[in-house]
Design an enzyme around this catalytic site. Structure first.
Site, PDB file in Angstrom:
ATOM      1  N   SER A 115      10.784 -54.408 -50.607  1.00 20.64           N
ATOM      2  CA  SER A 115      10.361 -53.367 -51.545  1.00 20.64           C
ATOM      3  C   SER A 115      11.480 -52.984 -52.516  1.00 20.64           C
ATOM      4  O   SER A 115      12.674 -53.193 -52.222  1.00 20.64           O
ATOM      5  CB  SER A 115       9.952 -52.132 -50.719  1.00 20.64           C
ATOM      6  OG  SER A 115       9.577 -51.065 -51.541  1.00 20.64           O
ATOM      7  N   LEU A 156      14.425 -51.916 -54.754  1.00 23.75           N
ATOM      8  CA  LEU A 156      15.683 -52.496 -55.222  1.00 23.75           C
ATOM      9  C   LEU A 156      15.993 -53.806 -54.500  1.00 23.75           C
ATOM     10  O   LEU A 156      16.500 -54.753 -55.110  1.00 23.75           O
ATOM     11  CB  LEU A 156      16.834 -51.489 -55.010  1.00 23.75           C
ATOM     12  CG  LEU A 156      16.638 -50.090 -55.626  1.00 23.75           C
ATOM     13  CD1 LEU A 156      17.872 -49.220 -55.397  1.00 23.75           C
ATOM     14  CD2 LEU A 156      16.323 -50.190 -57.112  1.00 23.75           C
ATOM     15  N   ASP A 187      13.710 -57.060 -43.215  1.00 28.52           N
ATOM     16  CA  ASP A 187      13.041 -55.767 -43.393  1.00 28.52           C
ATOM     17  C   ASP A 187      12.256 -55.404 -42.149  1.00 28.52           C
ATOM     18  O   ASP A 187      11.803 -56.274 -41.392  1.00 28.52           O
ATOM     19  CB  ASP A 187      12.106 -55.812 -44.622  1.00 28.52           C
ATOM     20  CG  ASP A 187      11.858 -54.439 -45.235  1.00 28.52           C
ATOM     21  OD1 ASP A 187      11.236 -53.587 -44.569  1.00 28.52           O
ATOM     22  OD2 ASP A 187      12.302 -54.212 -46.367  1.00 28.52           O
ATOM     23  N   SER A 216      24.074 -43.718 -53.086  1.00 27.08           N
ATOM     24  CA  SER A 216      23.195 -42.936 -53.967  1.00 27.08           C
ATOM     25  C   SER A 216      24.092 -41.928 -54.668  1.00 27.08           C
ATOM     26  O   SER A 216      25.162 -41.573 -54.144  1.00 27.08           O
ATOM     27  CB  SER A 216      22.157 -42.180 -53.125  1.00 27.08           C
ATOM     28  OG  SER A 216      21.569 -41.144 -53.881  1.00 27.08           O
ATOM     29  N   TYR A 242      20.411 -37.072 -45.892  1.00 26.14           N
ATOM     30  CA  TYR A 242      20.473 -38.224 -46.795  1.00 26.14           C
ATOM     31  C   TYR A 242      21.851 -38.324 -47.452  1.00 26.14           C
ATOM     32  O   TYR A 242      22.475 -39.391 -47.468  1.00 26.14           O
ATOM     33  CB  TYR A 242      19.375 -38.085 -47.851  1.00 26.14           C
ATOM     34  CG  TYR A 242      19.269 -39.256 -48.798  1.00 26.14           C
ATOM     35  CD1 TYR A 242      18.841 -40.508 -48.341  1.00 26.14           C
ATOM     36  CD2 TYR A 242      19.578 -39.129 -50.156  1.00 26.14           C
ATOM     37  CE1 TYR A 242      18.733 -41.590 -49.216  1.00 26.14           C
ATOM     38  CE2 TYR A 242      19.463 -40.199 -51.023  1.00 26.14           C
ATOM     39  CZ  TYR A 242      19.046 -41.431 -50.549  1.00 26.14           C
ATOM     40  OH  TYR A 242      18.938 -42.502 -51.409  1.00 26.14           O
ATOM     41  N   LYS A 297      24.733 -41.319 -47.098  1.00 25.49           N
ATOM     42  CA  LYS A 297      25.173 -42.115 -48.247  1.00 25.49           C
ATOM     43  C   LYS A 297      26.668 -41.921 -48.527  1.00 25.49           C
ATOM     44  O   LYS A 297      27.343 -42.835 -48.990  1.00 25.49           O
ATOM     45  CB  LYS A 297      24.337 -41.759 -49.479  1.00 25.49           C
ATOM     46  CG  LYS A 297      22.863 -42.153 -49.340  1.00 25.49           C
ATOM     47  CD  LYS A 297      22.709 -43.652 -49.103  1.00 25.49           C
ATOM     48  CE  LYS A 297      21.277 -44.130 -49.199  1.00 25.49           C
ATOM     49  NZ  LYS A 297      21.142 -45.578 -48.994  1.00 25.49           N
ATOM     50  N   THR A 315      11.007 -47.125 -58.018  1.00 24.27           N
ATOM     51  CA  THR A 315      10.634 -47.995 -56.892  1.00 24.27           C
ATOM     52  C   THR A 315       9.369 -47.408 -56.253  1.00 24.27           C
ATOM     53  O   THR A 315       8.957 -46.302 -56.612  1.00 24.27           O
ATOM     54  CB  THR A 315      11.776 -48.061 -55.856  1.00 24.27           C
ATOM     55  OG1 THR A 315      11.940 -46.759 -55.296  1.00 24.27           O
ATOM     56  CG2 THR A 315      13.080 -48.538 -56.468  1.00 24.27           C
TER      57      THR A 315
END
Ligand SMILES: NC(=O)c1ccc[n+]([C@@H]2O[C@H](COP(=O)([O-])OP(=O)(O)OC[C@H]3O[C@@H](n4cnc5c(N)ncnc54)[C@H](O)[C@@H]3O)[C@@H](O)[C@H]2O)c1
Length: 253
Positions: A15, A17, A36, A146, A159, A163, A194
């Site tokens: 999926s 990127l 994946d 990110s 998150y 990152k 995405t």
């Protein structure tokens, strides 16, 4: 590094990127393993680009080890690893329904940070046995952080810290692998178009795009893939986290 004929591993290849980067690598002549959790999605892309799909939970040691054993058997040792598998939970520490369960925090760290490290360690182990190319280079690892690693918003404690961990492991890994000729870089994307974002209403996508100074739109997965390919080809890029974000700096909310 020249992409033609090499084996490349792309996690999250089913999926977004990862999918775009797998396609760009295959177009450049690489043999691609799409790793994946989503086997069906990975298989679909693999069939289109002549690669292989490998079902794997990147956060689990045994699952990663089995994936690399399969890649070594089917394609041979890889020279490129693109770490795109990830999850993007949004949850306040003190939410409307009470305090964030510790396991929710743990899951983000497990997939985004431990998953990245798990793939990095297994890739480096497989790649170190390859003959170096003319310049002494054996391989290249590209991780995905990110912009949240630097300016996480409210609701992104899990998150953003996962990152920030990815950005943090980039330099020490590059330093350690220098002696075996493996470079390590990380891309820190801004807001990209995405499946994750395409699920939002058109108006929400448009207003997110407008937050980007220039170009005032969402990033395209092909632009992430183009940077990944450049990093592979440009030997002086090493140990660095590169923002790819149209100059966006995220606001608190
Ligand atoms: N899209 C953006 O705006 C954006 C911005 C900054 C960073 N990123 C990061 O880029 C990466 C790719 O994001 P995307 O937008 O393409 O997301 P996506 O949801 O389209 O793709 C992520 C892929 O990772 C896979 N995955 C999730 N958990 C997994 C696991 N445990 N094991 C194996 N595979 C797993 C999913 O099945 C999916 O195919 C993520 O790490 C994300 O955090 C994305």
């Amino acid at each position: 590094m020249d992409i033609k004929g090499i084996v490349a591993v792309v996690t999250g290849g089913a999926s977004g990127l990862g999918d775009a980067t797998a396609r760009a690598l295959a177009a450049g002549g690489a043999k691609v393993a799409l790793v994946d959790y989503n086997e069906e999605g990975a298989r679909k892309t693999a069939e289109e680009i002549g690669g292989i799909a490998v079902q794997c939970d990147v956060s689990k040691a045994e699952s990663g080890e089995a994936a690399f054993a399969r890649i070594l058997d089917d394609l041979g040792a890889p020279r490129v690893l693109i770490n795109c598998a990830g999850v993007a939970p949004a949850q306040k520490v003190l939410g409307r329904n009470g305090v964030m369960p510790l396991d929710d925090y743990r899951r983000a760290i497990e997939v985004n940070l431990i998953g990245t490290f798990n793939m990095l360690r297994l890739f480096a182990d497989a790649c170190q046995g390859l003959e170096p190319q003319a310049s002494g280079e054996r391989g290249v690892i590209i991780n995905t952080a990110s912009v949240a690693a630097f300016e996480g918003q409210i609701g992104q404690t899990a998150y953003a810290s996962s990152k920030a961990g990815v950005a943090g492991l980039t330099l020490p890994a590059a330093r350690e692998f220098a002696q075996i000729g493996i470079r390590v870089c990380t891309i820190a994307p801004g807001i990209f178009e995405t499946p994750m974002l395409k699920g939002l209403p058109e108006a929400a996508q448009e207003s997110l795009g407008k937050m980007v100074p220039f170009p005032s739109r969402l990033g395209r997965p092909q632009e992430y893939a183009a940077l990944a390919l450049h990093i592979i080809q440009n030997e002086m890029l090493n140990g660095e986290t590169i923002r790819l974000d149209g100059a966006i700096r995220m606001a608190p909310r």
